[in-house]
Design a protein around this motif. Sequence first.
Motif, short mmCIF file in Angstrom:
data_model
loop_
_atom_site.label_atom_id
_atom_site.label_comp_id
_atom_site.label_asym_id
_atom_site.label_seq_id
_atom_site.Cartn_x
_atom_site.Cartn_y
_atom_site.Cartn_z
N LYS A 1 0.83 -1.20 0.00
CA LYS A 1 0.00 0.00 0.00
C LYS A 1 0.87 1.26 0.00
CE LYS A 1 -4.09 -1.86 2.25
NZ LYS A 1 -4.99 -1.76 3.41
N GLN A 2 1.97 1.22 0.74
CA GLN A 2 2.83 2.40 0.82
C GLN A 2 3.54 2.65 -0.50
OE1 GLN A 2 5.10 1.17 4.23
NE2 GLN A 2 3.97 2.55 5.59
N VAL A 3 3.94 1.60 -1.19
CA VAL A 3 4.59 1.76 -2.50
C VAL A 3 3.58 2.30 -3.51
CG1 VAL A 3 5.76 0.57 -4.40
CG2 VAL A 3 6.32 -0.02 -2.05
N ALA A 4 2.35 1.83 -3.46
CA ALA A 4 1.32 2.33 -4.37
C ALA A 4 1.04 3.81 -4.09
CB ALA A 4 0.04 1.51 -4.21
N ALA A 5 1.01 4.19 -2.83
CA ALA A 5 0.79 5.59 -2.50
C ALA A 5 1.97 6.44 -2.95
CB ALA A 5 0.59 5.75 -0.99
N ALA A 6 3.19 5.91 -2.81
CA ALA A 6 4.38 6.64 -3.26
C ALA A 6 4.37 6.78 -4.78
CB ALA A 6 5.64 5.92 -2.79
N ALA A 7 3.91 5.75 -5.49
CA ALA A 7 3.83 5.82 -6.95
C ALA A 7 2.86 6.93 -7.37
CB ALA A 7 3.39 4.48 -7.52
N LYS A 8 1.75 7.04 -6.68
CA LYS A 8 0.79 8.10 -6.99
C LYS A 8 1.41 9.47 -6.70
CE LYS A 8 -4.05 9.09 -6.70
NZ LYS A 8 -4.34 8.92 -8.11
N GLN A 9 2.17 9.55 -5.64
CA GLN A 9 2.85 10.80 -5.28
C GLN A 9 3.84 11.21 -6.38
OE1 GLN A 9 4.75 10.47 -1.47
NE2 GLN A 9 5.82 12.42 -1.66
N VAL A 10 4.60 10.25 -6.88
CA VAL A 10 5.56 10.52 -7.97
C VAL A 10 4.81 10.93 -9.23
CG1 VAL A 10 7.26 9.47 -9.50
CG2 VAL A 10 7.41 9.10 -7.03
N SER A 16 9.93 13.25 -3.67
CA SER A 16 10.54 12.92 -2.39
C SER A 16 9.68 11.89 -1.67
CB SER A 16 10.73 14.17 -1.54
OG SER A 16 9.48 14.80 -1.35
N VAL A 17 9.98 10.64 -1.90
CA VAL A 17 9.24 9.56 -1.27
C VAL A 17 10.06 8.99 -0.12
CG1 VAL A 17 7.95 8.96 -3.34
CG2 VAL A 17 10.11 7.85 -2.90
N ASP A 18 9.38 8.56 0.90
CA ASP A 18 10.03 7.98 2.05
C ASP A 18 9.33 6.66 2.36
OD1 ASP A 18 11.80 7.73 4.18
OD2 ASP A 18 10.39 8.70 5.57
N LEU A 19 9.97 5.58 1.97
CA LEU A 19 9.39 4.26 2.19
C LEU A 19 10.18 3.52 3.26
CD1 LEU A 19 8.79 3.29 -1.54
CD2 LEU A 19 7.06 3.87 0.13
N PRO A 20 9.51 2.69 4.03
CA PRO A 20 10.21 1.95 5.08
C PRO A 20 11.20 0.95 4.49
CG PRO A 20 7.96 1.16 4.87
CD PRO A 20 8.09 2.36 3.98
N GLN A 21 12.35 0.81 5.14
CA GLN A 21 13.39 -0.10 4.65
C GLN A 21 13.42 -1.43 5.42
OE1 GLN A 21 15.51 0.48 2.04
NE2 GLN A 21 14.31 2.31 1.65
N ASP A 22 12.47 -1.63 6.32
CA ASP A 22 12.49 -2.82 7.16
C ASP A 22 11.61 -3.94 6.62
OD1 ASP A 22 10.15 -1.47 7.57
OD2 ASP A 22 10.12 -1.75 9.75
N CYS A 23 11.68 -4.19 5.32
CA CYS A 23 10.89 -5.23 4.68
C CYS A 23 11.53 -6.59 4.95
CB CYS A 23 10.79 -4.99 3.19
SG CYS A 23 10.12 -3.39 2.77
N LYS A 24 10.70 -7.56 5.24
CA LYS A 24 11.21 -8.90 5.53
C LYS A 24 11.45 -9.71 4.25
CE LYS A 24 8.91 -8.90 9.96
NZ LYS A 24 7.81 -9.40 10.77
N GLU A 25 10.61 -9.49 3.26
CA GLU A 25 10.74 -10.22 2.01
C GLU A 25 11.76 -9.53 1.11
OE1 GLU A 25 7.78 -9.03 3.05
OE2 GLU A 25 6.89 -10.86 3.87
N LYS A 26 12.64 -10.32 0.52
CA LYS A 26 13.70 -9.77 -0.33
C LYS A 26 13.12 -9.03 -1.52
CE LYS A 26 17.66 -11.12 -3.10
NZ LYS A 26 18.42 -12.22 -3.68
N LEU A 31 12.01 -3.98 -4.39
CA LEU A 31 11.02 -3.09 -5.02
C LEU A 31 11.09 -1.70 -4.39
CD1 LEU A 31 8.55 -2.52 -6.84
CD2 LEU A 31 7.14 -3.35 -4.95
N VAL A 32 11.13 -1.64 -3.08
CA VAL A 32 11.17 -0.37 -2.37
C VAL A 32 12.45 0.38 -2.71
CG1 VAL A 32 11.39 0.67 -0.07
CG2 VAL A 32 9.64 -1.06 -0.49
N GLU A 36 12.65 3.94 -4.80
CA GLU A 36 13.27 5.16 -4.26
C GLU A 36 14.36 5.67 -5.19
OE1 GLU A 36 14.37 4.16 -0.23
OE2 GLU A 36 12.50 5.02 0.52
N ASN A 37 15.16 4.76 -5.76
CA ASN A 37 16.20 5.17 -6.72
C ASN A 37 15.57 5.81 -7.95
OD1 ASN A 37 18.30 4.25 -5.11
ND2 ASN A 37 18.35 2.24 -6.07
#
Length: 76
Positions: A1-10, A16-26, A31-32, A36-37
């Motif tokens: 959901k956060q990546v989808a919201a960031a995509a809409k923001q872009v 300037s997106v700020d996504l969490p880096q504490d993802c458990k799945e590789k 993707l995150v 961001e890159n």
Amino acid sequence: KQVAAAAKQVQEGSYSVDLPQDCKEKEVYELVTSFENMAQKLEQLEKTRTELLAGVTHELKTPVTSISGLLQAVKD
């Protein structure tokens, strides 16, 4: 959901997106990170485009002003 919201923001022009880096799945982490890159590169490209447009506009105004002044002088 956060990546989808960031995509809409872009999409709306805010890079300037700020996504969490504490993802458990590789895959999600990759993707995150990639997203961001991508947003950072888009922001840099937008800044470069704006600077280029400003430079071209300035370079075109100078000769046009000179020609206009010359024509006015010839007319006078």
